[in-house]
Write a protein that holds these residues in place. Structure first.
Motif, PDB file in Angstrom:
ATOM      1  N   ASP A  16      50.620  23.784 -40.198  1.00  0.00           N
ATOM      2  CA  ASP A  16      51.500  24.817 -40.751  1.00  0.00           C
ATOM      3  C   ASP A  16      52.550  25.287 -39.750  1.00  0.00           C
ATOM      4  OD1 ASP A  16      50.188  24.714 -43.168  1.00  0.00           O
ATOM      5  OD2 ASP A  16      48.888  26.440 -42.732  1.00  0.00           O
ATOM      6  N   ASP A  17      52.132  25.591 -38.510  1.00  0.00           N
ATOM      7  CA  ASP A  17      53.078  26.092 -37.505  1.00  0.00           C
ATOM      8  C   ASP A  17      54.171  25.069 -37.210  1.00  0.00           C
ATOM      9  OD1 ASP A  17      51.773  28.479 -37.287  1.00  0.00           O
ATOM     10  OD2 ASP A  17      50.963  28.117 -35.281  1.00  0.00           O
ATOM     11  N   LEU A  18      53.773  23.803 -37.075  1.00  0.00           N
ATOM     12  CA  LEU A  18      54.759  22.777 -36.732  1.00  0.00           C
ATOM     13  C   LEU A  18      55.680  22.483 -37.901  1.00  0.00           C
ATOM     14  CD1 LEU A  18      52.750  20.227 -34.546  1.00  0.00           C
ATOM     15  CD2 LEU A  18      53.869  22.374 -33.911  1.00  0.00           C
ATOM     16  N   CYS A  19      55.150  22.467 -39.102  1.00  0.00           N
ATOM     17  CA  CYS A  19      56.010  22.244 -40.280  1.00  0.00           C
ATOM     18  C   CYS A  19      57.020  23.371 -40.418  1.00  0.00           C
ATOM     19  CB  CYS A  19      55.164  22.138 -41.551  1.00  0.00           C
ATOM     20  SG  CYS A  19      54.179  20.634 -41.632  1.00  0.00           S
ATOM     21  N   GLY A  20      56.610  24.576 -40.048  1.00  0.00           N
ATOM     22  CA  GLY A  20      57.496  25.722 -40.140  1.00  0.00           C
ATOM     23  C   GLY A  20      58.571  25.761 -39.069  1.00  0.00           C
ATOM     24  N   SER A  21      58.320  25.105 -37.938  1.00  0.00           N
ATOM     25  CA  SER A  21      59.276  25.191 -36.835  1.00  0.00           C
ATOM     26  C   SER A  21      60.172  23.961 -36.710  1.00  0.00           C
ATOM     27  CB  SER A  21      58.535  25.409 -35.508  1.00  0.00           C
ATOM     28  OG  SER A  21      57.736  24.290 -35.191  1.00  0.00           O
ATOM     29  N   ARG A  22      59.817  22.885 -37.386  1.00  0.00           N
ATOM     30  CA  ARG A  22      60.601  21.654 -37.249  1.00  0.00           C
ATOM     31  C   ARG A  22      61.765  21.640 -38.230  1.00  0.00           C
ATOM     32  NH1 ARG A  22      56.316  17.849 -40.526  1.00  0.00           N
ATOM     33  NH2 ARG A  22      57.278  18.149 -42.568  1.00  0.00           N
ATOM     34  N   SER A  23      62.788  20.858 -37.884  1.00  0.00           N
ATOM     35  CA  SER A  23      63.810  20.563 -38.890  1.00  0.00           C
ATOM     36  C   SER A  23      63.600  19.147 -39.418  1.00  0.00           C
ATOM     37  CB  SER A  23      65.216  20.723 -38.306  1.00  0.00           C
ATOM     38  OG  SER A  23      65.440  19.784 -37.280  1.00  0.00           O
ATOM     39  N   ARG A  24      62.818  18.350 -38.674  1.00  0.00           N
ATOM     40  CA  ARG A  24      62.529  16.972 -39.079  1.00  0.00           C
ATOM     41  C   ARG A  24      61.318  16.476 -38.299  1.00  0.00           C
ATOM     42  NH1 ARG A  24      67.726  14.612 -38.193  1.00  0.00           N
ATOM     43  NH2 ARG A  24      68.449  16.649 -37.582  1.00  0.00           N
ATOM     44  N   ILE A  25      60.725  15.399 -38.773  1.00  0.00           N
ATOM     45  CA  ILE A  25      59.706  14.677 -38.023  1.00  0.00           C
ATOM     46  C   ILE A  25      60.442  13.768 -37.046  1.00  0.00           C
ATOM     47  CG2 ILE A  25      57.873  12.938 -38.186  1.00  0.00           C
ATOM     48  CD1 ILE A  25      57.251  14.074 -41.002  1.00  0.00           C
ATOM     49  N   VAL A  26      60.049  13.820 -35.772  1.00  0.00           N
ATOM     50  CA  VAL A  26      60.692  13.003 -34.749  1.00  0.00           C
ATOM     51  C   VAL A  26      59.774  11.818 -34.441  1.00  0.00           C
ATOM     52  CG1 VAL A  26      61.629  12.936 -32.409  1.00  0.00           C
ATOM     53  CG2 VAL A  26      61.870  15.011 -33.799  1.00  0.00           C
ATOM     54  N   ASN A  27      60.135  10.666 -34.960  1.00  0.00           N
ATOM     55  CA  ASN A  27      59.353   9.462 -34.743  1.00  0.00           C
ATOM     56  C   ASN A  27      59.773   8.759 -33.460  1.00  0.00           C
ATOM     57  OD1 ASN A  27      57.511   9.119 -37.100  1.00  0.00           O
ATOM     58  ND2 ASN A  27      59.433   9.325 -38.222  1.00  0.00           N
ATOM     59  N   GLY A  28      58.950   7.810 -33.033  1.00  0.00           N
ATOM     60  CA  GLY A  28      59.246   7.028 -31.854  1.00  0.00           C
ATOM     61  C   GLY A  28      60.462   6.146 -32.062  1.00  0.00           C
ATOM     62  N   VAL A  29      61.059   5.722 -30.946  1.00  0.00           N
ATOM     63  CA  VAL A  29      62.210   4.823 -30.977  1.00  0.00           C
ATOM     64  C   VAL A  29      61.961   3.677 -30.009  1.00  0.00           C
ATOM     65  CG1 VAL A  29      63.887   6.600 -31.637  1.00  0.00           C
ATOM     66  CG2 VAL A  29      63.466   6.146 -29.208  1.00  0.00           C
ATOM     67  N   GLY A  30      62.602   2.557 -30.280  1.00  0.00           N
ATOM     68  CA  GLY A  30      62.482   1.397 -29.409  1.00  0.00           C
ATOM     69  C   GLY A  30      61.814   0.248 -30.135  1.00  0.00           C
ATOM     70  N   PRO A  31      61.743  -0.902 -29.474  1.00  0.00           N
ATOM     71  CA  PRO A  31      61.198  -2.097 -30.113  1.00  0.00           C
ATOM     72  C   PRO A  31      59.749  -1.917 -30.560  1.00  0.00           C
ATOM     73  CG  PRO A  31      62.250  -2.646 -28.014  1.00  0.00           C
ATOM     74  CD  PRO A  31      62.200  -1.157 -28.098  1.00  0.00           C
ATOM     75  N   ALA A  32      59.420  -2.518 -31.676  1.00  0.00           N
ATOM     76  CA  ALA A  32      58.061  -2.450 -32.228  1.00  0.00           C
ATOM     77  C   ALA A  32      57.101  -3.347 -31.466  1.00  0.00           C
ATOM     78  CB  ALA A  32      58.085  -2.820 -33.705  1.00  0.00           C
ATOM     79  N   ASP A  33      57.612  -4.111 -30.496  1.00  0.00           N
ATOM     80  CA  ASP A  33      56.757  -4.991 -29.699  1.00  0.00           C
ATOM     81  C   ASP A  33      57.016  -4.793 -28.203  1.00  0.00           C
ATOM     82  OD1 ASP A  33      59.299  -6.055 -29.529  1.00  0.00           O
ATOM     83  OD2 ASP A  33      58.685  -8.114 -29.949  1.00  0.00           O
ATOM     84  N   ALA A  34      57.371  -3.580 -27.817  1.00  0.00           N
ATOM     85  CA  ALA A  34      57.728  -3.284 -26.428  1.00  0.00           C
ATOM     86  C   ALA A  34      56.533  -3.461 -25.491  1.00  0.00           C
ATOM     87  CB  ALA A  34      58.260  -1.856 -26.324  1.00  0.00           C
ATOM     88  N   ASP A  35      56.808  -3.923 -24.271  1.00  0.00           N
ATOM     89  CA  ASP A  35      55.765  -4.025 -23.245  1.00  0.00           C
ATOM     90  C   ASP A  35      55.335  -2.649 -22.752  1.00  0.00           C
ATOM     91  OD1 ASP A  35      55.738  -6.800 -23.274  1.00  0.00           O
ATOM     92  OD2 ASP A  35      57.132  -6.982 -21.591  1.00  0.00           O
ATOM     93  N   LEU A  36      56.278  -1.686 -22.764  1.00  0.00           N
ATOM     94  CA  LEU A  36      56.003  -0.335 -22.289  1.00  0.00           C
ATOM     95  C   LEU A  36      56.177   0.663 -23.418  1.00  0.00           C
ATOM     96  CD1 LEU A  36      57.933  -0.328 -18.874  1.00  0.00           C
ATOM     97  CD2 LEU A  36      55.519  -0.839 -19.285  1.00  0.00           C
TER      98      LEU A  36
END
Length: 195
Positions: A16-36
């Motif tokens: 509830d707290d996070l849904c109330g404070s976010r403007s969006r869900i922030v997903n990961g970025v970068g290659p789906a097969d990254a070494d790191l």
């Protein structure tokens, strides 16, 4: 109803707290097969606004550190333990970390990185499931099970630590140099184009 679409969380309403404070869900970025795979604790104001982890000053420090280690931001994956901005940029609470844990584990499983790099105390303790003295353990690699799979976890100080305490710059740089050793990015690239 929450779900994942590939590596992205869509429509989550678990906290509830996070849904109330976010403007969006922030997903990961970068290659789906990254070494790191770099893992921070949670999005801040800039990340919430732009929809991408590690932007703003901390992102600049991370980008510079990656470049100094011979890496490019586009070659690594960057995500967070929780995907929504906590109110007033507080640390995520235990229940929020727990609520988002399966998303993180799914992302780690699907990316299958050579090493997971924790950026700061919260992700280090969350993934290693113990107290972590980050400055003392930065650069150390631990073999742990995450979602039942063996994983390597490398501890690093948070990029922001270098802004508040310049003595942490070398610690951060050394951890990223160690992380780079787990990639083919430095040794596997052809230099034929330079001749």
């Amino acid at each position: 109803m929450e779900q994942m679409d590939g590596l992205n969380v869509v429509g989550c309403e678990r906290c509830d707290d996070l849904c109330g404070s976010r403007s969006r869900i922030v997903n990961g970025v970068g290659p789906a097969d990254a070494d790191l795979l770099f893992v921070g604790e949670a999005p801040g104001a800039n990340e919430d606004e732009q929809g991408e982890p590690f932007v703003g000053r901390s992102g600049d420090v991370l980008d510079d550190g990656l470049r100094d280690a011979g890496l490019d931001r586009g070659d690594v994956r960057i995500t967070n333990c929780v995907r929504c901005r906590p109110p007033d940029n507080r640390d995520p609470r235990t229940g929020e970390l727990t609520n988002c844990r399966d998303y993180l584990e799914t992302e780690i499983d699907r990316v299958d990185p050579e090493v997971v790099v924790t950026l700061g105390k919260v992700p280090a303790e969350h993934l290693l499931e113990r107290d972590v003295a980050v400055t003392g353990e930065a650069g150390d690699v631990f073999d742990v099970a995450i979602a039942g799979q063996p994983r390597r976890v490398l501890v690093s100080v948070h990029p922001a630590a270098t802004l508040y305490d310049p003595s942490q710059k070398e610690t951060f740089k050394a951890a990223l140099t160690t992380a780079a050793e787990f990639t083919d990015a430095q040794s596997g690239q052809s230099r034929l184009g330079e001749f």
